[in-house]
Write a protein that holds these residues in place. Structure first.
Motif, mmCIF file in Angstrom:
data_model
loop_
_atom_site.group_PDB
_atom_site.id
_atom_site.type_symbol
_atom_site.label_atom_id
_atom_site.label_comp_id
_atom_site.label_asym_id
_atom_site.label_seq_id
_atom_site.Cartn_x
_atom_site.Cartn_y
_atom_site.Cartn_z
ATOM 1 N N GLY A 169 75.739 67.120 12.741
ATOM 2 C CA GLY A 169 75.318 66.594 14.212
ATOM 3 C C GLY A 169 75.926 67.705 15.021
ATOM 4 N N LEU A 170 75.711 67.685 16.173
ATOM 5 C CA LEU A 170 76.230 68.377 17.309
ATOM 6 C C LEU A 170 77.676 68.410 17.391
ATOM 7 N N LEU A 171 78.230 67.301 17.290
ATOM 8 C CA LEU A 171 79.806 67.245 17.522
ATOM 9 C C LEU A 171 80.441 68.291 16.242
ATOM 10 N N TRP A 172 79.975 68.049 14.996
ATOM 11 C CA TRP A 172 80.510 68.642 13.942
ATOM 12 C C TRP A 172 80.252 70.463 14.129
ATOM 13 N N THR A 173 79.069 70.562 14.629
ATOM 14 C CA THR A 173 78.870 71.931 14.812
ATOM 15 C C THR A 173 79.787 72.493 15.963
ATOM 16 N N ILE A 174 80.021 71.923 17.114
ATOM 17 C CA ILE A 174 81.217 72.350 17.986
ATOM 18 C C ILE A 174 82.533 72.427 17.140
ATOM 19 N N LEU A 175 82.769 71.337 16.385
ATOM 20 C CA LEU A 175 84.286 71.462 15.818
ATOM 21 C C LEU A 175 84.464 72.771 14.646
ATOM 22 N N VAL A 176 83.174 72.703 14.064
ATOM 23 C CA VAL A 176 83.300 74.052 13.080
ATOM 24 C C VAL A 176 83.241 75.360 13.990
ATOM 25 N N GLY A 177 82.405 75.369 15.087
ATOM 26 C CA GLY A 177 82.593 76.622 15.839
ATOM 27 C C GLY A 177 83.954 77.033 16.448
ATOM 28 N N ILE A 178 84.654 75.773 16.839
ATOM 29 C CA ILE A 178 86.028 75.926 17.610
ATOM 30 C C ILE A 178 86.869 76.650 16.093
ATOM 31 N N VAL A 179 87.089 75.761 15.308
ATOM 32 C CA VAL A 179 87.893 76.187 14.035
ATOM 33 C C VAL A 179 87.457 77.908 14.007
ATOM 34 N N ALA A 180 86.191 78.155 13.605
ATOM 35 C CA ALA A 180 85.709 79.417 13.113
ATOM 36 C C ALA A 180 86.171 80.474 14.406
ATOM 37 N N ALA A 181 85.955 80.142 15.559
ATOM 38 C CA ALA A 181 86.691 80.964 16.590
ATOM 39 C C ALA A 181 88.141 81.284 16.518
ATOM 40 N N LEU A 182 88.814 80.215 16.412
ATOM 41 C CA LEU A 182 90.204 80.313 16.344
ATOM 42 C C LEU A 182 90.638 81.248 14.942
ATOM 43 N N ILE A 192 82.743 88.420 12.822
ATOM 44 C CA ILE A 192 83.745 87.393 12.081
ATOM 45 C C ILE A 192 83.588 85.888 12.206
ATOM 46 N N GLN A 193 83.726 85.688 13.607
ATOM 47 C CA GLN A 193 83.626 84.275 14.093
ATOM 48 C C GLN A 193 82.359 83.707 13.578
ATOM 49 N N ILE A 194 81.328 84.334 13.712
ATOM 50 C CA ILE A 194 80.051 83.968 13.303
ATOM 51 C C ILE A 194 80.046 83.709 11.906
ATOM 52 N N GLY A 195 80.285 84.590 10.964
ATOM 53 C CA GLY A 195 80.309 84.433 9.600
ATOM 54 C C GLY A 195 81.390 83.231 9.026
ATOM 55 N N LEU A 196 82.248 83.120 9.709
ATOM 56 C CA LEU A 196 83.233 81.825 9.497
ATOM 57 C C LEU A 196 82.442 80.538 9.712
ATOM 58 N N ALA A 197 81.869 80.486 10.903
ATOM 59 C CA ALA A 197 81.041 79.380 11.346
ATOM 60 C C ALA A 197 79.683 78.989 10.477
ATOM 61 N N ALA A 198 79.270 80.006 10.011
ATOM 62 C CA ALA A 198 78.099 80.081 9.028
ATOM 63 C C ALA A 198 78.596 79.315 7.669
ATOM 64 N N LEU A 199 79.956 79.781 7.322
ATOM 65 C CA LEU A 199 80.479 79.492 5.940
ATOM 66 C C LEU A 199 80.820 77.816 6.288
ATOM 67 N N GLY A 200 81.313 77.769 7.452
ATOM 68 C CA GLY A 200 81.869 76.295 7.642
ATOM 69 C C GLY A 200 80.504 75.449 7.659
ATOM 70 N N VAL A 201 79.718 75.669 8.380
ATOM 71 C CA VAL A 201 78.278 74.792 8.506
ATOM 72 C C VAL A 201 77.697 74.448 7.021
ATOM 73 N N ALA A 202 77.774 75.475 6.346
ATOM 74 C CA ALA A 202 77.068 75.460 4.984
ATOM 75 C C ALA A 202 77.873 74.443 4.138
ATOM 76 N N ALA A 203 79.305 74.783 4.378
ATOM 77 C CA ALA A 203 80.270 73.914 3.219
ATOM 78 C C ALA A 203 80.217 72.380 3.821
ATOM 79 N N LEU A 204 80.090 72.243 5.089
ATOM 80 C CA LEU A 204 80.020 71.014 5.614
ATOM 81 C C LEU A 204 78.933 70.307 5.035
ATOM 82 N N ASP A 205 77.577 70.946 5.285
ATOM 83 C CA ASP A 205 76.331 70.326 5.019
ATOM 84 C C ASP A 205 76.224 70.089 3.439
ATOM 85 N N ARG A 206 76.887 70.935 2.762
ATOM 86 C CA ARG A 206 76.728 70.627 1.242
ATOM 87 C C ARG A 206 77.691 69.251 0.863
ATOM 88 N N ALA A 207 78.927 69.213 1.535
ATOM 89 C CA ALA A 207 79.801 68.294 1.288
ATOM 90 C C ALA A 207 78.990 66.697 1.662
#
Length: 87
Positions: free
Chosen positions: A31-44, A68-83
């Motif tokens: 969802g959108l909330l998970w997208t925002i959380l992944v984005g915040i973590v990836a940005a930091l 770098i931030q977008i790449g980390l967000a992509a990894l985070g989104v893919a990992a969360l989606d897979r989980a």
């Protein structure tokens, strides 16, 4: 922490998270909330990595830091989606 910095973190997290979702092929079941959380973590984390390599504070737009931030967000989104797909 001021309210403006919290709102700024949410907006940046949303932008980074959405861009990360666009990089990952296929449909993601988060969802959108998970997208925002992944984005915040990836940005930091991305800002920390960029600072460690000395590319965080350059003249103009920090394209390498954004990548770098977008790449980390992509990894985070893919990992969360897979989980989430396992459940």
């Amino acid at each position: 922490m001021e309210i403006s910095s919290i709102i700024g973190a949410i907006v940046i997290g949303l932008v980074i998270g959405v861009l990360g979702r666009l990089v990952v092929p296929g449909r993601q079941r988060i969802g959108l909330l998970w997208t925002i959380l992944v984005g915040i973590v990836a940005a930091l984390i991305g800002s920390g990595i960029a600072a460690a390599f000395g590319v965080a504070h350059t003249k103009g737009v920090d394209w390498i830091e954004w990548l770098i931030q977008i790449g980390l967000a992509a990894l985070g989104v893919a990992a969360l989606d897979r989980a989430r797909a396992r459940h």
